[in-house]
Design an enzyme around this catalytic site. Structure first.
Site, PDB file in Angstrom:
ATOM      1  N   GLU A 178       5.840  -5.980   1.719  1.00 42.57           N
ATOM      2  CA  GLU A 178       6.166  -4.956   0.717  1.00 42.57           C
ATOM      3  C   GLU A 178       7.564  -5.148   0.122  1.00 42.57           C
ATOM      4  O   GLU A 178       8.548  -4.636   0.632  1.00 42.57           O
ATOM      5  CB  GLU A 178       6.077  -3.555   1.334  1.00 42.57           C
ATOM      6  CG  GLU A 178       6.388  -2.440   0.336  1.00 42.57           C
ATOM      7  CD  GLU A 178       6.308  -1.046   0.941  1.00 42.57           C
ATOM      8  OE1 GLU A 178       6.566  -0.074   0.201  1.00 42.57           O
ATOM      9  OE2 GLU A 178       5.996  -0.926   2.137  1.00 42.57           O
ATOM     10  N   LYS A 220       1.986  -5.649  -0.825  1.00 38.52           N
ATOM     11  CA  LYS A 220       2.158  -4.267  -1.278  1.00 38.52           C
ATOM     12  C   LYS A 220       3.335  -4.208  -2.255  1.00 38.52           C
ATOM     13  O   LYS A 220       4.456  -3.915  -1.881  1.00 38.52           O
ATOM     14  CB  LYS A 220       2.396  -3.326  -0.086  1.00 38.52           C
ATOM     15  CG  LYS A 220       2.547  -1.865  -0.488  1.00 38.52           C
ATOM     16  CD  LYS A 220       2.643  -0.932   0.713  1.00 38.52           C
ATOM     17  CE  LYS A 220       2.833   0.510   0.283  1.00 38.52           C
ATOM     18  NZ  LYS A 220       2.847   1.457   1.418  1.00 38.52           N
TER      19      LYS A 220
END
Length: 337
Positions: A178, A220
């Site tokens: 992420e 992500k």
């Protein structure tokens, strides 16, 4: 490394029509959420709130996995069942947030940060896997504005993400990678696009250097939106177009799927943007959601500390809307219905 198992888990995490519930708020962060509904931030209330989310009838039809905070992974539900076992019984994969938060990055712009948590991570991952976690999450934060981002911030955070991912795969855990470019500034969508391209290219280079199996990760990222303070806001179609352009340029097709963060978008915007991208079709990866606030805000408000059934109803509605968006089958009229 069990490559087949890692790939199978990653593929299941981004299954068509399903996404991830990010219920990994730290004690301090969930305290701010509870303050908004005047609920005391104590463990019993955190347990009750998450028990409501995980016991929402039918949410598993739209939810492939749940990212848990460390406290929650080792907690039990109100009926005495460990939360990890409760989720598994519904066919929902338990995951765990493993980073230790951000600290100032000295030598960069004043607001730039580096995510900590690599020390002792291998040992913690073994403990988390024993407790039922099958995937993990590590968030790197990139700021735009006042000279940021610097090369130091981009490179240091990308390297830490890759090191974390390699440790996860060695432990038999799928890493969610992420890199979040914050949307808090006054930057244009074009600036966001430029910076997101930069960080994604650096991240995948570092993943290669660390021998990370791309078939065993889930990305992500942020969507390419305008900064909140930008006077001109990109519309849904523009956000979708820009985001897909960046992903096609930067993300190898070996990655099973991309689960977007909502990053402060409104509930409807987060759903509409995801839907617009999936309506474009012909993509090499599954596009889905990994939302925290955009899945929980309505449920939190409806619950208010006491109304469990109203909270479950609000949670299920948002899960269903985002599940449809992950298929490109959402329409704004469904929100009223």
């Amino acid at each position: 490394m069990n490559e087949k198992l890692l790939n199978a888990t990653a593929v299941a995490m981004v299954a068509p029509g399903k996404g991830l519930l990010a219920a990994d708020e730290s004690t301090g962060t969930i305290g701010k959420r509870f303050d908004s509904i005047k609920v005391e931030n104590v463990e019993a209330n955190r347990q009750t709130y998450r028990d409501m989310l995980f016991n929402t009838p039918g949410f598993e039809q739209h939810t492939s996995g749940v990212i848990l905070f460390e406290e929650t992974l080792f907690q039990k539900g109100l009926d005495g069942t460990p939360f990890s076992k409760l989720l598994e019984s519904k066919g929902v994969i338990p995951g765990i947030k493993v980073d230790k938060g951000v600290k100032p990055l000295f030598g960069g712009a004043p607001e730039e940060t580096i995510t900590e948590g690599l020390d002792g991570l291998a040992e913690r991952l073994a403990k988390y896997r024993e407790a039922g976690a099958r995937f993990a999450k590590w968030r790197a934060v990139i700021t735009i504005g006042n000279g940021a981002p610097s090369h130091s911030a981009i490179h240091t955070n990308a390297h830490a993400l890759a090191r974390y991912a390699a440790l996860c795969q060695d432990a038999g855990i799928v890493p969610i990678v992420e890199p979040e470019v914050l949307m808090d500034g006054d930057n244009t969508a074009q600036k966001n696009e430029d910076v997101t391209t930069w960080i994604l290219k650096e991240v995948f280079q570092e993943l290669y250097f660390q021998n990370v199996l791309l078939e065993g990760i889930v990305l992500k990222p942020n969507m390419i939106v305008s900064g909140k303070k930008c006077p001109t806001q990109a519309g849904h179609a523009e956000v979708a177009e820009r985001t897909l352009r960046v992903l096609k340029r930067c993300v190898p097709s070996a990655v099973p799927g991309i689960a977007f963060l909502s990053g402060g978008q409104s509930d409807i915007d987060a759903t509409a943007h995801l839907d617009a991208m999936n309506k474009a079709g012909n993509l090499p990866w599954n596009l889905t959601f990994s939302y925290g606030r955009a899945l929980q805000a309505a449920a939190l408000k409806a619950w208010g500390g006491t109304n469990v059934e109203a909270g479950k109803k609000a949670h299920l509605h948002r899960a269903k809307m985002n599940g449809l968006a992950a298929l490109g089958k959402w329409d704004a009229s469904l929100e009223k219905a």
